[in-house]
Design a protein around this motif. Structure first.
Motif, mmCIF file in Angstrom:
data_model
loop_
_atom_site.group_PDB
_atom_site.id
_atom_site.type_symbol
_atom_site.label_atom_id
_atom_site.label_comp_id
_atom_site.label_asym_id
_atom_site.label_seq_id
_atom_site.Cartn_x
_atom_site.Cartn_y
_atom_site.Cartn_z
ATOM 1 N N TYR A 70 0.813 -1.221 0.000
ATOM 2 C CA TYR A 70 0.000 0.000 0.000
ATOM 3 C C TYR A 70 0.847 1.271 0.000
ATOM 4 C CZ TYR A 70 -3.657 -3.334 1.149
ATOM 5 O OH TYR A 70 -4.526 -4.410 1.110
ATOM 6 N N HIS A 71 2.144 1.129 -0.219
ATOM 7 C CA HIS A 71 3.059 2.274 -0.300
ATOM 8 C C HIS A 71 3.002 3.136 0.956
ATOM 9 C CE1 HIS A 71 1.865 1.988 -4.840
ATOM 10 N NE2 HIS A 71 2.652 0.989 -4.472
ATOM 11 N N CYS A 72 2.916 2.510 2.116
ATOM 12 C CA CYS A 72 2.841 3.271 3.371
ATOM 13 C C CYS A 72 4.092 4.122 3.567
ATOM 14 C CB CYS A 72 2.708 2.324 4.560
ATOM 15 S SG CYS A 72 1.012 1.844 4.920
ATOM 16 N N ARG A 73 3.882 5.331 4.060
ATOM 17 C CA ARG A 73 5.015 6.153 4.487
ATOM 18 C C ARG A 73 5.680 5.446 5.676
ATOM 19 N NH1 ARG A 73 3.869 11.458 2.464
ATOM 20 N NH2 ARG A 73 1.667 11.645 1.897
ATOM 21 N N PRO A 74 6.979 5.629 5.870
ATOM 22 C CA PRO A 74 7.654 4.980 7.004
ATOM 23 C C PRO A 74 6.992 5.293 8.348
ATOM 24 C CG PRO A 74 9.269 5.841 5.479
ATOM 25 C CD PRO A 74 7.931 6.314 4.980
ATOM 26 N N GLU A 75 6.520 6.540 8.519
ATOM 27 C CA GLU A 75 5.894 6.911 9.802
ATOM 28 C C GLU A 75 4.495 6.322 9.968
ATOM 29 O OE1 GLU A 75 5.366 10.523 7.010
ATOM 30 O OE2 GLU A 75 6.875 8.989 7.440
ATOM 31 N N GLU A 76 3.926 5.764 8.867
ATOM 32 C CA GLU A 76 2.594 5.146 8.942
ATOM 33 C C GLU A 76 2.674 3.624 9.053
ATOM 34 O OE1 GLU A 76 0.294 8.489 6.159
ATOM 35 O OE2 GLU A 76 0.973 6.590 5.293
ATOM 36 N N ARG A 77 3.862 3.117 9.242
ATOM 37 C CA ARG A 77 4.092 1.669 9.304
ATOM 38 C C ARG A 77 3.133 1.001 10.293
ATOM 39 N NH1 ARG A 77 9.206 1.929 10.360
ATOM 40 N NH2 ARG A 77 9.961 1.663 8.233
ATOM 41 N N GLY A 78 2.477 -0.084 9.837
ATOM 42 C CA GLY A 78 1.589 -0.829 10.723
ATOM 43 C C GLY A 78 0.160 -0.324 10.766
ATOM 44 N N THR A 79 -0.189 0.657 9.928
ATOM 45 C CA THR A 79 -1.554 1.221 9.982
ATOM 46 C C THR A 79 -2.392 0.851 8.764
ATOM 47 O OG1 THR A 79 -0.845 3.297 8.938
ATOM 48 C CG2 THR A 79 -0.734 3.183 11.351
ATOM 49 N N LEU B 55 -8.133 -20.836 -1.879
ATOM 50 C CA LEU B 55 -8.232 -22.238 -2.303
ATOM 51 C C LEU B 55 -7.056 -23.064 -1.783
ATOM 52 C CD1 LEU B 55 -9.392 -21.695 -5.999
ATOM 53 C CD2 LEU B 55 -10.764 -22.635 -4.127
ATOM 54 N N ARG B 56 -5.884 -22.442 -1.732
ATOM 55 C CA ARG B 56 -4.677 -23.171 -1.325
ATOM 56 C C ARG B 56 -4.650 -23.440 0.174
ATOM 57 N NH1 ARG B 56 -1.168 -19.819 -3.213
ATOM 58 N NH2 ARG B 56 -0.645 -18.827 -1.222
ATOM 59 N N SER B 57 -4.987 -22.426 0.976
ATOM 60 C CA SER B 57 -4.834 -22.577 2.429
ATOM 61 C C SER B 57 -6.131 -22.383 3.219
ATOM 62 C CB SER B 57 -3.792 -21.582 2.936
ATOM 63 O OG SER B 57 -4.215 -20.246 2.684
ATOM 64 N N GLY B 58 -7.209 -22.015 2.492
ATOM 65 C CA GLY B 58 -8.475 -21.781 3.195
ATOM 66 C C GLY B 58 -8.497 -20.480 3.964
ATOM 67 N N GLU B 59 -7.495 -19.644 3.729
ATOM 68 C CA GLU B 59 -7.382 -18.374 4.457
ATOM 69 C C GLU B 59 -7.970 -17.227 3.628
ATOM 70 O OE1 GLU B 59 -3.808 -15.458 6.148
ATOM 71 O OE2 GLU B 59 -3.334 -17.381 5.168
ATOM 72 N N LYS B 60 -8.785 -16.401 4.278
ATOM 73 C CA LYS B 60 -9.330 -15.221 3.604
ATOM 74 C C LYS B 60 -8.299 -14.100 3.639
ATOM 75 C CE LYS B 60 -14.321 -15.798 4.098
ATOM 76 N NZ LYS B 60 -15.564 -15.222 4.646
ATOM 77 N N ALA B 61 -7.906 -13.664 2.459
ATOM 78 C CA ALA B 61 -6.920 -12.591 2.376
ATOM 79 C C ALA B 61 -7.329 -11.631 1.271
ATOM 80 C CB ALA B 61 -5.533 -13.169 2.098
ATOM 81 N N PHE B 62 -6.938 -10.386 1.430
ATOM 82 C CA PHE B 62 -7.321 -9.334 0.490
ATOM 83 C C PHE B 62 -6.217 -9.106 -0.535
ATOM 84 C CE2 PHE B 62 -7.629 -4.695 -0.543
ATOM 85 C CZ PHE B 62 -8.867 -4.741 -1.176
ATOM 86 N N GLU B 63 -6.610 -9.059 -1.800
ATOM 87 C CA GLU B 63 -5.672 -8.731 -2.874
ATOM 88 C C GLU B 63 -5.922 -7.279 -3.293
ATOM 89 O OE1 GLU B 63 -2.667 -8.903 -5.522
ATOM 90 O OE2 GLU B 63 -3.181 -10.475 -4.067
ATOM 91 N N PRO B 64 -4.978 -6.358 -3.026
ATOM 92 C CA PRO B 64 -5.213 -4.945 -3.351
ATOM 93 C C PRO B 64 -5.456 -4.736 -4.845
ATOM 94 C CG PRO B 64 -3.259 -5.212 -1.973
ATOM 95 C CD PRO B 64 -3.662 -6.580 -2.416
ATOM 96 N N GLY B 65 -6.246 -3.692 -5.155
ATOM 97 C CA GLY B 65 -6.549 -3.367 -6.540
ATOM 98 C C GLY B 65 -5.738 -2.183 -7.033
#
Length: 333
Positions: free
Chosen positions: A63-72, A111-121
């Motif tokens: 998501y191209h986070c700024r370094p100061e926004e890390r983890g948000t 399908l591979r792991s049964g885990e719900k994950a988001f693919e950014p657009g």
């Protein structure tokens, strides 16, 4: 191959001015460029993006986070490292689906792991950069509406397939199109901050100069780009100065009154006209290095801020730009 330098584009001053204003103040709501084919619409947008200095991002963050926004953001962003990347420039293809634009469930991972994950657009890819849509008048209306919502709010919210994801999506939205291939609906056109009309140059000297510069760029792109480097650096410094000055720019009450009088005179619906005039005037004043916003800044941005907000008058077939110029003459002389 080096991109065509922004400063080397001949003429089209209003379009270049609008793009610079949007680069200083992305909250302006995007720039709509309507005009003839082959008039440098996409060239100018790409050149401006390529001109911007690299941006610092958290390494590994999608998501191209700024370094100061890390983890948000939706990514963990656990990397402590920072890298530099070119300012994003995303071309939105006409056939793009809503899932590709906003993001969706990562089916392969599910399908591979049964885990719900988001693919950014594409909106995530455009964050902190430019999103360009050629032939926007041919794009589906609901997608245009969605893009304008995100451009105005700076956030993308996706709720589907049991996922609820919110991420930053601040970008300069640029749409271009040819009126001969269909107009954008007035309700959508009104939501763009600025609207610019570009025409094929009518001056022979300009047409010859365009051919000269294109030939020089094709013969040796790197040498041509280098010959315009000083001029492009001036533009870059102007943008940086504008971005720095913008938060402290004030709009005097007399300029706000001028904006209200002008919008009332041209019968612009709603308050978007006044608000865009205020924001664009501030950005232009900041670009020019002025201490405060003056009437001259307001009058310079008025055509691009208002021409797409005027109702069609069956008793007055005069073009929108001419009607705005006439109102300015009557109000301010």
């Amino acid at each position: 191959m080096a991109r065509f330098p922004f400063s080397a584009i001949v003429g089209q001053d209003e379009m270049k001015r609008a793009l610079l204003i949007a680069a200083v103040e992305p909250a302006i709501g995007g720039v709509m460029v309507f005009g003839d084919r082959g008039t440098g619409k996409s060239t100018a947008a790409r050149a401006l993006a390529a001109l911007m200095p690299p941006i610092p991002v958290t390494e590994g963050c999608r998501y191209h986070c700024r370094p100061e926004e890390r983890g948000t953001c939706p990514d963990p962003c656990t990397s402590g490292r920072t890298r530099k990347m070119a300012v994003p420039f995303v071309d939105l293809p006409l056939g793009a689906t809503e899932d590709r634009v906003v993001g969706a469930l990562d089916l392969e991972r599910a399908l591979r792991s049964g885990e719900k994950a988001f693919e950014p657009g594409l909106l995530a890819k455009a964050h902190r950069g430019f999103l360009y849509i050629d032939e926007i008048n041919l794009l589906e209306d609901h997608l245009v509406d969605l893009l304008l919502d995100v451009a105005a709010s700076g956030e993308n919210l996706v709720e589907r397939e049991g996922l609820s994801v919110r991420h930053r999506a601040r970008f300069v939205l640029i749409g271009s199109g040819n009126p001969e291939e269909g107009e954008l609906r007035p309700q959508l056109l009104d939501r763009f901050g600025l609207s610019v009309e570009v025409r094929t140059p009518g001056n022979i000297d300009d047409r010859v100069e365009i051919m000269r510069r294109c030939a020089a760029q094709e013969a040796d792109p790197d040498a041509f780009a280098e010959s315009w480097q000083d001029e492009d650096q001036k533009v870059l410094r102007q943008i940086a100065r504008g971005q720095k000055k913008l938060p402290s720019m004030s709009v005097p009450d007399e300029v706000l009154i001028d904006a209200a009088n002008l919008c009332q005179a041209v019968k612009a619906d709603g308050m978007r006209g006044e608000l865009t005039l205020m924001r664009a005037s501030r950005a232009l004043a900041a670009l020019d290095g002025a201490k405060t916003v003056q009437r001259k800044h307001l009058l310079e941005v008025a055509p691009m801020a208002l021409r797409h907000r005027l109702r069609r008058d069956v008793l007055d077939e005069t073009g929108s730009s001419a009607r705005i110029e006439r109102a300015i003459e009557e109000l301010f002389g």
